[in-house]
Enzyme design. Structure first.
Site, short mmCIF file in Angstrom:
data_model
loop_
_atom_site.label_atom_id
_atom_site.label_comp_id
_atom_site.label_asym_id
_atom_site.label_seq_id
_atom_site.Cartn_x
_atom_site.Cartn_y
_atom_site.Cartn_z
N ARG A 46 1.02 -1.01 0.21
CA ARG A 46 0.02 -0.05 0.01
C ARG A 46 0.87 1.04 0.05
O ARG A 46 0.60 2.17 -0.64
CB ARG A 46 -0.70 -0.09 1.19
CG ARG A 46 -1.58 1.45 1.52
CD ARG A 46 -2.99 1.23 2.26
NE ARG A 46 -2.86 0.38 3.37
CZ ARG A 46 -2.18 0.67 4.27
NH1 ARG A 46 -1.40 1.72 4.50
NH2 ARG A 46 -2.23 -0.16 5.54
N TYR A 98 -16.92 15.94 -15.53
CA TYR A 98 -17.49 14.61 -15.53
C TYR A 98 -18.37 14.23 -14.47
O TYR A 98 -18.42 14.64 -13.31
CB TYR A 98 -15.82 13.81 -15.33
CG TYR A 98 -16.14 12.23 -15.13
CD1 TYR A 98 -16.57 11.54 -16.26
CD2 TYR A 98 -16.33 11.71 -13.85
CE1 TYR A 98 -16.53 10.24 -15.93
CE2 TYR A 98 -16.48 10.18 -13.89
CZ TYR A 98 -16.77 9.45 -14.97
OH TYR A 98 -16.93 8.16 -14.75
N ASP A 171 -8.20 18.39 -14.62
CA ASP A 171 -8.33 17.11 -14.83
C ASP A 171 -8.18 17.04 -16.41
O ASP A 171 -8.66 17.53 -17.27
CB ASP A 171 -9.92 16.77 -14.55
CG ASP A 171 -10.15 15.31 -15.05
OD1 ASP A 171 -9.32 14.72 -15.89
OD2 ASP A 171 -11.13 14.63 -14.39
N LYS A 196 -8.66 5.73 -19.40
CA LYS A 196 -9.07 6.41 -20.80
C LYS A 196 -7.78 6.36 -21.65
O LYS A 196 -7.39 5.40 -21.75
CB LYS A 196 -9.64 7.67 -20.42
CG LYS A 196 -10.50 7.96 -19.39
CD LYS A 196 -11.88 7.14 -19.52
CE LYS A 196 -12.70 6.96 -18.12
NZ LYS A 196 -13.17 8.11 -17.61
#
Ligand SMILES: *Cc1c(COP(=O)(O)O)cnc(C)c1O
Length: 384
Positions: A46, A98, A171, A196
């Site tokens: 992690r 978005y 973004d 994407k």
């Protein structure tokens, strides 16, 4: 080194243990210590993992950033970045953001006491200062926007944001760092859904954030580990593999999108095409200044009703009816009923006759032929 070279080599020296040319998938949760306090830099996956570290170094370099952080999804990146602010703080955000970002801000964070103001792209570009005050800690920009393909002036937004001491986040999912690098234009943090264009093959969910500010970087590293919003080694590897071909894929995405946008603009069943590469786009000049090309996303309003739009979506063969974007295959969707259904009850719903295209890298001739037969589904009476 140039972008294309860094995309393939940055952070990706041959594996020190075996010489493997491709960064291995270090599928391990933990790492052996030689003795207490003595290890090779990795303790627990992690906190850090070599495959993830390679991705973070490579993608930070592509965004001209000093520090990069990979996340389990674009929304995990956004969630983590929003932990830089506190309840009572104000966040200003572009309004055709978005859909999932809008949902997080309005349905999860606003009820907890965070304050959000949503402004049109044009206002963020030209008149942001009056909307900002000393409680404004963060300005969230997306450009080009989703799904209306508006363009926000990153330099102007960052300047106004800095005047009140707030942080400007961009973004950059739609453009990818190959076409637009927000940190070079003054933004403080750049965020991605690597699902994407960066992954590029519709086979992984991932997110990313990068910055050069050392204070923000230290906090993001702390939050990434504390919130546990990290991607696994295999997902990190898939995105790292996607980056290697980003430059060549983006070239073809842009070329195909430009051809399709021009073709749609002259089609009798199409009312309006939204693509920053068209001279008819209201911010074509701004897009030309801050992007090196105009990307693979476009949307258009049909000269017809919602039912006509649905008929077109039913009629395509190559264009798959699906959410998401940025993969090698072309996708078509209805934002009002699909990706942006969460904005339906907002002050800025998307037009009912709007169709969004994620233009893939197939033959543009095939893509146009398929759209041509699908647009024949629109009754002639609806055409202008
Ligand atoms: C998809 C997307 C996101 C969210 O990313 P996920 O990987 O789906 O969590 C955020 N911003 C934009 C612009 C997107 O297209």
């Amino acid at each position: 080194m140039e972008f294309e070279t860094r995309a393939i080599h940055e952070g990706q020296e041959p594996d020190p243990a075996t010489g493997a040319v491709t960064t291995p998938i270090y599928q391990t949760s933990t790492y052996a210590h030689e003795e207490v306090g003595q290890h090779k830099g990795y303790v627990y996956s992690r906190s850090g993992n070599p495959t993830r570290a390679a991705l973070e170094q490579c993608l930070a370099s592509l965004e001209s950033a000093e520090h990069g952080f990979a996340f389990a999804s674009g929304m995990a990146a956004t969630t983590t970045v929003l932990h830089l602010v506190n309840p009572g703080d104000r966040v200003v955000c572009v309004n055709d953001v978005y859909g999932g970002t809008y949902r997080l801000f309005s349905k999860v964070l606003e009820p907890k006491g965070y304050e959000f103001t949503f402004l049109p792209a044009e206002e963020i570009s030209r008149n942001l200062a009056p909307a900002l005050d000393e409680r404004t800690r963060l300005v969230w920009v997306e450009t080009p926007t989703n799904p209306l393909l508006n363009v926000v002036d990153i330099r102007a937004a960052a300047e106004a944001t800095h005047a009140v001491g707030a942080v400007c986040v961009v973004d950059n999912t739609f453009a990818s760092p190959y076409l637009q690098r927000p940190l070079e234009l003054g933004a403080d943090i750049v965020v991605h859904s690597t699902t994407k264009y960066l992954g590029g093959h519709s086979d992984v969910i991932g997110g990313f954030a990068a910055t050069t500010d050392p204070t923000i970087a230290e906090r993001l590293a702390f939050l990434q580990n504390s919130l546990g919003t990290v991607p696994g080694p295999f997902d990190s590897w898939l995105v790292l593999r996607g980056l290697k071909t980003l430059a060549v894929r983006m070239e073809r995405h842009c070329e195909n999108a430009r051809r399709i946008a021009e073709w749609l603009e002259s089609h009798a069943s199409v009312e309006r095409v939204r693509y920053p590469g068209l001279a008819s786009h209201p911010d074509h000049e701004l897009a030309r200044e801050q992007m090196s090309d105009f990307g693979g996303m476009l949307s258009f309003e049909l000269a017809g009703s919602k039912e006509d739009a649905l008929a077109v979506l039913r009629s395509t063969a190559i264009w798959q009816l699906a959410e998401s974007l940025g993969g090698v295959e072309s996708l078509i969707e209805h934002p009002g009923l699909m990706t942006h259904a969460s904005t339906a009850d907002s002050a800025f719903p998307v037009p009912e006759n709007l169709i969004r295209l994620s233009v893939g890298i197939e033959s543009a001739d095939d893509l146009i032929a398929d759209l041509e037969q699908a647009l024949a589904a629109v009754p002639a009476a609806a055409r202008s």
